[in-house]
Design a protein around this motif. Structure first.
Motif, PDB file in Angstrom:
ATOM      1  N   MET A   1      21.972  49.989   2.957  1.00 49.01           N
ATOM      2  CA  MET A   1      22.362  51.070   1.533  1.00 49.01           C
ATOM      3  C   MET A   1      22.570  49.821   0.468  1.00 49.01           C
ATOM      4  O   MET A   1      23.542  49.051   0.671  1.00 49.01           O
ATOM      5  N   ASP A   2      22.081  50.318  -0.601  1.00 47.71           N
ATOM      6  CA  ASP A   2      22.562  49.432  -1.891  1.00 47.71           C
ATOM      7  C   ASP A   2      24.233  49.754  -2.027  1.00 47.71           C
ATOM      8  O   ASP A   2      24.465  50.752  -2.161  1.00 47.71           O
ATOM      9  N   ALA A   3      24.506  48.707  -2.783  1.00 51.13           N
ATOM     10  CA  ALA A   3      25.947  48.960  -3.256  1.00 51.13           C
ATOM     11  C   ALA A   3      26.103  49.922  -4.223  1.00 51.13           C
ATOM     12  O   ALA A   3      27.204  50.585  -4.425  1.00 51.13           O
ATOM     13  N   ILE A   4      25.002  50.077  -5.152  1.00 51.30           N
ATOM     14  CA  ILE A   4      25.239  51.102  -6.136  1.00 51.30           C
ATOM     15  C   ILE A   4      25.077  52.493  -5.704  1.00 51.30           C
ATOM     16  O   ILE A   4      25.944  53.171  -6.234  1.00 51.30           O
ATOM     17  N   LYS A   5      24.463  52.588  -4.401  1.00 52.29           N
ATOM     18  CA  LYS A   5      24.740  53.945  -3.860  1.00 52.29           C
ATOM     19  C   LYS A   5      25.850  54.494  -3.055  1.00 52.29           C
ATOM     20  O   LYS A   5      26.027  55.467  -2.992  1.00 52.29           O
ATOM     21  N   LEU A   6      26.793  53.479  -3.027  1.00 52.85           N
ATOM     22  CA  LEU A   6      28.061  53.755  -2.443  1.00 52.85           C
ATOM     23  C   LEU A   6      28.824  54.420  -3.647  1.00 52.85           C
ATOM     24  O   LEU A   6      30.030  55.050  -3.131  1.00 52.85           O
ATOM     25  N   LEU A   7      28.753  53.988  -4.761  1.00 57.32           N
ATOM     26  CA  LEU A   7      29.207  54.938  -5.781  1.00 57.32           C
ATOM     27  C   LEU A   7      29.066  56.362  -5.637  1.00 57.32           C
ATOM     28  O   LEU A   7      29.807  57.324  -6.068  1.00 57.32           O
ATOM     29  N   LEU A   8      28.100  56.850  -4.989  1.00 61.14           N
ATOM     30  CA  LEU A   8      27.909  58.273  -4.715  1.00 61.14           C
ATOM     31  C   LEU A   8      28.905  59.103  -3.846  1.00 61.14           C
ATOM     32  O   LEU A   8      29.327  60.200  -3.896  1.00 61.14           O
TER      33      LEU A   8
END
Length: 66
Positions: A1-8
């Motif tokens: 999973m991309d790090a930016i998607k962890l913001l979700l």
């Protein structure tokens, strides 16, 4: 999973994970009870986070018109 998607996960934690700690009426912020302010704050913050994820997601670089 991309790090930016962890913001979700941040709005999910803010809405559901921290809600029991924010379940109080006092203090009033902007004329709203604290719990109502908490929910409104996280709705605005969730919209901003979704905009950031949409903007910086590498999977979203393609053209939508076909």
């Amino acid at each position: 999973m991309d790090a930016i998607k962890l913001l979700l996960f941040v709005p999910f934690i803010g809405f559901l994970g921290l809600l029991p700690y924010a379940n109080k009426i006092e203090p009033y912020i902007l004329g709203m009870p604290f719990l109502l302010f908490w929910v409104a704050f996280w709705m605005v913050l969730a919209s901003i986070i979704l905009m950031i994820v949409y903007k910086f997601d590498p999977d979203n670089k393609g053209s939508d018109s076909e």
